[in-house]
Each structure stands twice: as structure tokens, then as C-alpha cells.
Design an enzyme around this catalytic site. Sequence first.
Site, PDB file in Angstrom:
ATOM      1  N   GLY B  61      37.597  -5.362   9.351  1.00  0.00           N
ATOM      2  CA  GLY B  61      37.352  -3.708  10.063  1.00  0.00           C
ATOM      3  C   GLY B  61      37.043  -2.494   9.825  1.00  0.00           C
ATOM      4  O   GLY B  61      36.540  -3.104   8.512  1.00  0.00           O
ATOM      5  N   SER B  62      37.956  -1.920   9.996  1.00  0.00           N
ATOM      6  CA  SER B  62      37.224  -0.668  10.085  1.00  0.00           C
ATOM      7  C   SER B  62      37.624   0.086   8.072  1.00  0.00           C
ATOM      8  O   SER B  62      38.868  -0.265   8.328  1.00  0.00           O
ATOM      9  CB  SER B  62      37.695   0.466  10.915  1.00  0.00           C
ATOM     10  OG  SER B  62      37.966   1.658  10.008  1.00  0.00           O
ATOM     11  N   THR B  63      37.013   0.159   7.164  1.00  0.00           N
ATOM     12  CA  THR B  63      37.211   0.975   6.382  1.00  0.00           C
ATOM     13  C   THR B  63      38.071   2.104   6.245  1.00  0.00           C
ATOM     14  O   THR B  63      38.720   2.209   5.184  1.00  0.00           O
ATOM     15  CB  THR B  63      36.390   2.134   5.297  1.00  0.00           C
ATOM     16  OG1 THR B  63      35.704   2.705   6.149  1.00  0.00           O
ATOM     17  CG2 THR B  63      34.743   0.857   4.773  1.00  0.00           C
ATOM     18  N   VAL B  64      38.670   2.525   7.103  1.00  0.00           N
ATOM     19  CA  VAL B  64      39.883   3.248   7.293  1.00  0.00           C
ATOM     20  C   VAL B  64      41.269   2.629   6.456  1.00  0.00           C
ATOM     21  O   VAL B  64      42.480   2.859   7.571  1.00  0.00           O
ATOM     22  CB  VAL B  64      39.716   3.862   9.059  1.00  0.00           C
ATOM     23  CG1 VAL B  64      41.575   5.137   8.987  1.00  0.00           C
ATOM     24  CG2 VAL B  64      38.724   5.291   9.376  1.00  0.00           C
TER      25      VAL B  64
END
Lengths: 376, 128
Positions: B61-64
Site C-alpha cells: 500500500g501507500s508509502t504514508v
Amino acid sequence: MYLTKDEEAILNGELGEIKAKAMRILATLGDIFDADKLIPIESAQIAGVSYKTIGDAGLEFLEDWSNTKVIIESRMNPAGMDLKNWREMGISETFAEKQLRIIKALTSMGVKESCSCTPYHAGLVPKKGSHIAWSESSAVVYANSVLGAMTNREGGPSALSAALIGKTPNYGLHLKKNRISEVVFDINFELSDLDYSLLGYYIGSIAKNKIPAIIGIKHASNLQLKALGAGAAAGGGVAMFMIENLTPEYEIIKNPEKITVEYDELVKIQEQFCTCEHPDIITFGCPHCSYEEIIDIFDKVKTEQEIWICTSREVKERFQKIPNNIKLFCDTCMVVAPIEEIGITCLATDSTKCAHYSQNLSNLKTLIKSREELIS
Amino acid sequence: MRINGNKIVPGIVKAFSIVSEKPISFLGDIDPKKGVIIDKYNPLKGESIVNKCLIFPYGKGSTVGSYIIYQLYKNNKAPAAIINKKAEAIIAVGAIISDIPMIDGIPIEKIPNNTEILVNANEGYVEF
């Protein structure tokens, strides 16, 4: 991965706790991706700037790291709003307050308050063969493919760590041997401006993380290649593409996979991104517009509908007179601004990247057409 | 039983295991305020990861996601250790900035759920 004595010392805290962590991030990524060493870089472009994308978690992190300094030229990716004219965008006070804290944390680290996905239109043009650590996906693909610079697709913290240390692990697209394509796309038709964005998105969706090569495109401007690359990075995870006789690099393996592109595939993508007929707003600038692109819009605009153009601050400052129905915003873009919260339900764009993220990240309806059609 | 892996982030802790067979995206799958799994497709939905040895194949998923791990840490809701089959950038970066001991290269199917585990990430092994 091998670390020099000086790098070991930073890892052990010689330059403080934050630089030690930054070094650990680089060393660990180097180990994960089998890098042999760290190499110096000339610039960093740091993503994860918008409060919409990083939220309180990212804000807190950046504030905790803000007492340390970058040591190379470093720029920010677009923020969630125009840093001066955010009220005109309809941004809430709460959002603005948090967004400005993120910018303050980054500027106190020495990152230049130039929030753009096209730093190459704003005075930062890496030379062919130079090593950089950029993170915004369309900027990465442009730097690798059109400029011939060398960067991986960095995450926010890894680009920031690279900026603090001035180095990046030597793996992936920093190595000449990896800058080679395994899949060739053959184009047998003429491309309009919009087609570059559609074609990029299509190629990205097939090539995924590979480097696509393209044959059959004889002429293309850098602005058309910008659109192609942004589409490819949004449709898949493309970090670099090559076009025969056009891009600075063109290397393919023996017996690559070959795909002939049918024009119908592009039509299908356009249909996928046309989910409404009457947009609330027409938007340009994904990626950020160049000076020439804005001039072109100003010269040809006929529609009286509201148009928002996003660009870098450096480009915006070159314009004094702006047509009445046009708003020129800088520091931000439609992908990372909280547009779903400011009363927009359907937006028109000429960019597959903008359409992709407006649908998937902001739950908006979209209409995609060529720039000429949208402003006529 | 002792299993050797690769050290990613140093540290030595003892904690109870929570083993997810599914990859985890910290953005969306974990509540950063409570430290609870909220992914509706994960059979462990509703279970806490706070001060546990969190074991899963790899991040996605997102690098956040790296920042979400940091937020868990700031909220005192972080896992005590992370064990992956294969480390990737999002989880590794999150563990580094949050001082969470981490090891990868572990055949995670061999580790039982809800069992006290010694994680030695200075040397790169787990023992239970």
C-alpha cells in the site's frame, strides 16, 4: 552494503540522532535492495508534503525532524493548497493551519519552498547521467527518461534522508545495467496531445514496474513526453521509458516482449475517465504547467467556464495579466489538494494521471478531453 | 525453537506474537489512535497490535504507511517488534523512524500466534 568510516560515524550518532536515523534508512534500503554502497546525489525532490496525503502522522514526523538540515539542493512536492491564495481555493482554516506547519517544518530543514512536480520547469534541471533522489512519480519518470538523469522512485522519508545525508543507495536505476527495457510497444498511428497521456496510461497498465520501450513515435515535444510519462507512472509503476531515436537512452534486451498498440485501447481509457458530462470546473496542470503551456491556454481560451491552472511558483510569477475566468494557482495540484471537500464533484482534465487520482483518491467524477477541446 | 533471519532495526524485546497471514498496509488497515487491526478482510480484525510482536509476510500500500507506524509509536500504541518474511521500504522505514526492532527473512508460518517470543534484532533471530 558497505559504509565508509564517515558514514558509520553518522550511523553511530556523530551528527545527532536524526541524521543517524536518516543514515539507517539509507543503509537499510541499501541492504534490502542489494546496493553495494552509497553514492552522492545532486538534488532531492521530496514527496509527502500535502496534509491531505500524510495527515497528522506525517506532520508530527516532519516537525520532530525539523531541527536538522539538508545538505544538498532540495525541493518540495506540491502541497494541499496554494500557500498564499488558499482561501480563494475554498480551503478550510483547519486544513491550512496544518498544511502551513508542514511547510514550516520542511523549510526549517532547508528544503526550498518550491512545491512542484515539475522542478525542471522551475530552474532545477538535472544533467544527463547525474544521480538524484526524486520522489514524485511523474518527476521521476521525466528525469530518467527525458533528461537522462538517474533516480529511483523514492518515498517521502527516503528522499528526505537522502537530502539530509547527500547520498542515496546505489541500486535500481542508478546502475546503467538496469536501464534496459524488456518490453517494446509498437505504435502505428499518429498521436494527438491527449493521446500521449492516454498512451502513457495504457503502457503503464501493461508494463507495471518494468521499463517500457516505444517504437513508431517519430517526433514528440518534451511536453508531450511529460504527459506520456505522467500517464505511465499513474497507470502502472513506471519509473522510466525509452523511445527509439528520441530519448537520451534506448537499450533493449535480446528478444523482448513485443506489443502492438491498437488505437481502440486508448479510446477505452478515455471512456473509463469520462464518467460525467458537465464538469464543475476545468483543470490543467497535472503535471504542473510550463510557461509555454499556460501562454497557449491564455491565447486560445474561448469558454467562459471557470478554469484552474496549477503550476510552480516560479512559473506563476512570470504572469501579471490573467484572463477573468482563469485562476492560476501554485504550490499545489488537483491530485493532492482536498478538492472533494471544496464542493467539486466532477472535474474536467487533459491528464490521465489527474483523472486516475481524482477517481480513486478523491472519489470524484471526471471528464477527459484534449486541452483544445476543453478551452474552446 | 530458534529461527535465524536478517536484522533490519536493532533492539531486543520479549513480547506476545500476533501473526497475520495477510500483508498489511498500515494506511487503512491499522487504526493509528488505538493500535487495532481494522482491515475488514483480515481474520484478525479488531485485535490489538499494541506492544505485541507483529508478524506478517510483508508491507503493502501507500508509502504514508511509514508515517502511520510513527504515529502509533508517538501514541504509545506501536508494536514491540516487527517480523516480516520479506522487508520492503514502507515497513522498514516506519520501524527505523519509530525505533521498533525488526527482523526479516523468517518463515513466519512456523511462529505460533499469541505466544511469548524473544526477538533479538541485534543478532537477527527469534526464539520461542
